[in-house]
Design a protein around this motif. Sequence first.
Motif, short mmCIF file in Angstrom:
data_model
loop_
_atom_site.label_atom_id
_atom_site.label_comp_id
_atom_site.label_asym_id
_atom_site.label_seq_id
_atom_site.Cartn_x
_atom_site.Cartn_y
_atom_site.Cartn_z
N ALA A 216 0.73 -1.66 0.24
CA ALA A 216 -0.54 0.36 -0.08
C ALA A 216 1.12 0.90 -0.08
CB ALA A 216 -1.00 0.00 1.29
N HIS A 217 2.29 1.24 0.76
CA HIS A 217 2.68 2.61 0.86
C HIS A 217 3.74 2.16 -0.48
CE1 HIS A 217 5.50 5.82 2.45
NE2 HIS A 217 6.35 4.75 2.46
N LEU A 218 3.72 1.82 -0.91
CA LEU A 218 4.61 1.42 -2.35
C LEU A 218 4.06 1.73 -3.17
CD1 LEU A 218 7.42 1.25 -4.27
CD2 LEU A 218 6.74 -0.93 -4.10
N GLN A 219 1.91 1.72 -3.16
CA GLN A 219 1.34 1.85 -4.29
C GLN A 219 1.00 3.85 -4.10
OE1 GLN A 219 -2.44 -0.18 -4.12
NE2 GLN A 219 -1.57 -1.99 -5.45
N GLU A 220 1.27 3.75 -3.26
CA GLU A 220 1.13 5.12 -2.34
C GLU A 220 2.24 6.33 -2.64
OE1 GLU A 220 0.06 8.26 1.48
OE2 GLU A 220 -0.18 6.24 1.60
N SER A 221 3.24 5.66 -2.80
CA SER A 221 4.32 6.67 -3.36
C SER A 221 4.55 6.87 -4.33
CB SER A 221 5.81 6.04 -2.51
OG SER A 221 5.64 5.89 -1.06
N GLN A 222 4.31 5.39 -5.34
CA GLN A 222 4.13 5.69 -6.92
C GLN A 222 3.42 6.90 -7.06
OE1 GLN A 222 3.38 1.86 -8.71
NE2 GLN A 222 5.96 1.52 -7.73
N ALA A 223 1.92 6.79 -7.42
CA ALA A 223 0.59 7.77 -7.02
C ALA A 223 1.16 9.13 -6.83
CB ALA A 223 -0.52 7.45 -6.38
N LYS A 224 1.97 9.22 -5.50
CA LYS A 224 2.48 10.86 -4.98
C LYS A 224 3.67 10.95 -6.59
CE LYS A 224 1.76 10.49 -0.36
NZ LYS A 224 1.72 10.70 0.79
N LEU A 225 4.81 10.09 -6.39
CA LEU A 225 5.44 10.72 -7.26
C LEU A 225 5.06 11.09 -8.50
CD1 LEU A 225 8.50 10.22 -8.19
CD2 LEU A 225 8.38 8.10 -8.78
N ILE A 226 3.62 9.88 -9.31
CA ILE A 226 3.38 10.00 -10.61
C ILE A 226 2.81 12.09 -10.04
CG2 ILE A 226 1.32 9.68 -12.19
CD1 ILE A 226 1.97 7.45 -11.28
N GLU A 227 2.05 11.93 -9.22
CA GLU A 227 1.36 13.46 -8.70
C GLU A 227 2.44 14.54 -9.06
OE1 GLU A 227 -0.95 13.84 -5.54
OE2 GLU A 227 -2.20 12.34 -6.23
N GLN A 228 4.10 14.11 -8.43
CA GLN A 228 4.89 15.40 -8.31
C GLN A 228 5.73 15.42 -9.43
OE1 GLN A 228 7.60 14.27 -5.64
NE2 GLN A 228 9.39 16.05 -6.03
N LYS A 229 5.21 14.59 -10.90
CA LYS A 229 6.26 14.78 -11.68
C LYS A 229 5.16 15.55 -12.51
CE LYS A 229 8.76 10.45 -12.32
NZ LYS A 229 8.86 9.74 -12.71
N ASN A 230 4.53 15.34 -12.66
CA ASN A 230 2.68 15.94 -13.09
C ASN A 230 3.04 18.21 -12.72
OD1 ASN A 230 1.92 13.91 -14.72
ND2 ASN A 230 0.21 13.85 -13.43
N ALA A 231 3.09 17.19 -11.67
CA ALA A 231 3.17 19.65 -10.86
C ALA A 231 4.62 19.60 -11.60
CB ALA A 231 3.34 19.21 -9.59
N GLU A 232 5.31 19.15 -11.53
CA GLU A 232 6.78 19.27 -11.83
C GLU A 232 6.69 20.23 -13.82
OE1 GLU A 232 9.97 16.67 -11.46
OE2 GLU A 232 9.82 17.45 -9.07
N LYS A 233 6.09 18.62 -14.08
CA LYS A 233 5.80 19.62 -15.53
C LYS A 233 4.81 20.74 -15.96
CE LYS A 233 6.27 14.63 -17.50
NZ LYS A 233 5.44 13.78 -18.03
N GLN A 234 3.69 20.94 -15.43
CA GLN A 234 3.26 21.72 -15.69
C GLN A 234 4.05 23.27 -14.66
OE1 GLN A 234 0.01 21.15 -12.86
NE2 GLN A 234 -1.21 19.59 -14.30
N VAL A 235 4.38 23.15 -14.25
CA VAL A 235 5.61 24.29 -13.22
C VAL A 235 6.54 24.90 -14.38
CG1 VAL A 235 7.22 25.04 -11.59
CG2 VAL A 235 5.25 23.57 -10.76
N GLN A 236 7.08 23.98 -14.90
CA GLN A 236 7.64 23.81 -15.85
C GLN A 236 7.21 24.63 -17.25
OE1 GLN A 236 9.76 20.64 -17.66
NE2 GLN A 236 11.37 20.60 -15.51
N GLN A 237 6.44 24.62 -17.38
CA GLN A 237 4.97 24.44 -18.70
C GLN A 237 5.08 25.88 -18.29
OE1 GLN A 237 1.75 22.39 -18.88
NE2 GLN A 237 2.67 20.18 -20.40
N ALA A 238 4.62 26.07 -16.99
CA ALA A 238 4.30 27.89 -16.58
C ALA A 238 5.66 28.82 -16.40
CB ALA A 238 3.96 27.59 -15.10
N GLN A 239 6.61 27.99 -16.09
CA GLN A 239 8.38 28.75 -16.42
C GLN A 239 8.11 29.06 -17.44
OE1 GLN A 239 10.66 26.60 -14.34
NE2 GLN A 239 10.55 26.80 -12.65
N MET A 240 8.19 28.06 -18.90
CA MET A 240 7.75 28.83 -19.91
C MET A 240 7.51 29.89 -21.09
SD MET A 240 8.78 24.52 -21.66
CE MET A 240 8.71 25.38 -23.51
N LEU A 241 5.97 29.62 -20.23
CA LEU A 241 5.15 30.51 -20.71
C LEU A 241 5.31 31.92 -20.00
CD1 LEU A 241 1.89 28.60 -20.37
CD2 LEU A 241 2.21 29.16 -22.76
N ALA A 242 5.77 32.08 -19.13
CA ALA A 242 6.26 33.04 -18.00
C ALA A 242 7.16 33.99 -19.22
CB ALA A 242 6.59 32.68 -16.85
#
Length: 311
Positions: A216-242
């Motif tokens: 359960a902890h591994l699945q939760e960590s993987q889900a958090k990692l995916i969310e973190q990667k998506n958030a990083e992509k969004q931040v990178q896109q926002a930085q590129m747009l800025a």
Amino acid sequence: MSIKLKLAATFALVLACAAGVLAYADLAMLQASGSIQAIYDKPLMSSNYARDALSQYEKFRKADSEEGKKAALEALGESIAVVEERLVSKDSLKHVEKIKQMLQSAPQAGAADMETTIDLLVESEFSAAYDHVIALKSAVDQTRTMLLIAGGGMMVMVLGGAIFLFLSMTRPIRQCVLLSEAISRGKFDNKITLSGSSEFVALLRAFQRMQTELVAHLQESQAKLIEQKNAEKQVQQAQMLATLSQTLQQSTGSVTNVLLKHSDALKMEASSLSDMAAAANVCVVEAVKASSRELANSQSVASACDQLAAS
């Protein structure tokens, strides 16, 4: 069953076997001591008193006075009485009866017969004592054999209990070790069988719970990692747009500055172009008018020609 109960049961079984062996050994020792005491009290004692009776009879024969003979006869009678009390062999009873008859009738009459009878009595009692010793030896050998058998049986039981405890403890421990190694390698789909003592069942249940929580902890960590990667992509896109917006703003500012710098010249050129357009328009109007006049002249010439032709 818990390990404590298994150890307690094994210890109680071994203790009971040891107590049984000790009780049997104590009983055998009591029987042996009783047999030894019986040998001493009966055949050996009777044979000793029979020898004493023989010596008293010798004293009776050698005594010179009546008092000495009387004392020897009394001692002889007492010795024969003790022998009679402690008789073991049935043949000895015949010899005792014969000696008593000889003492009552004529002690001095058959001296040789008396000595022979007493010797036969001593031999008979010694033979009975020897038979008792042989029987005692046989009983001791039997007891020793039984003790060896009991000791061997107890050792087998102890060995069996030790093997049982060893297997009941090493198998769950080996299973726990294999589970630990599998989990350390990242394998979380291990099949855990809850078997063995209650302590090992609790330990295996803890491993099972740990494996489930790790998954359960591994699945939760993987889900958090995916969310973190998506958030990083969004931040990178926002930085590129800025960055792009800032670049566009800078470009727009520079273009605006350029346009502001050349606006006056453009206005002057626009006014000159307007003047040129007005002049060109005047010229066009004049040309149109000249063309109209020439067309009218041509039409008048044509009509004149038509009239001349008609005349």
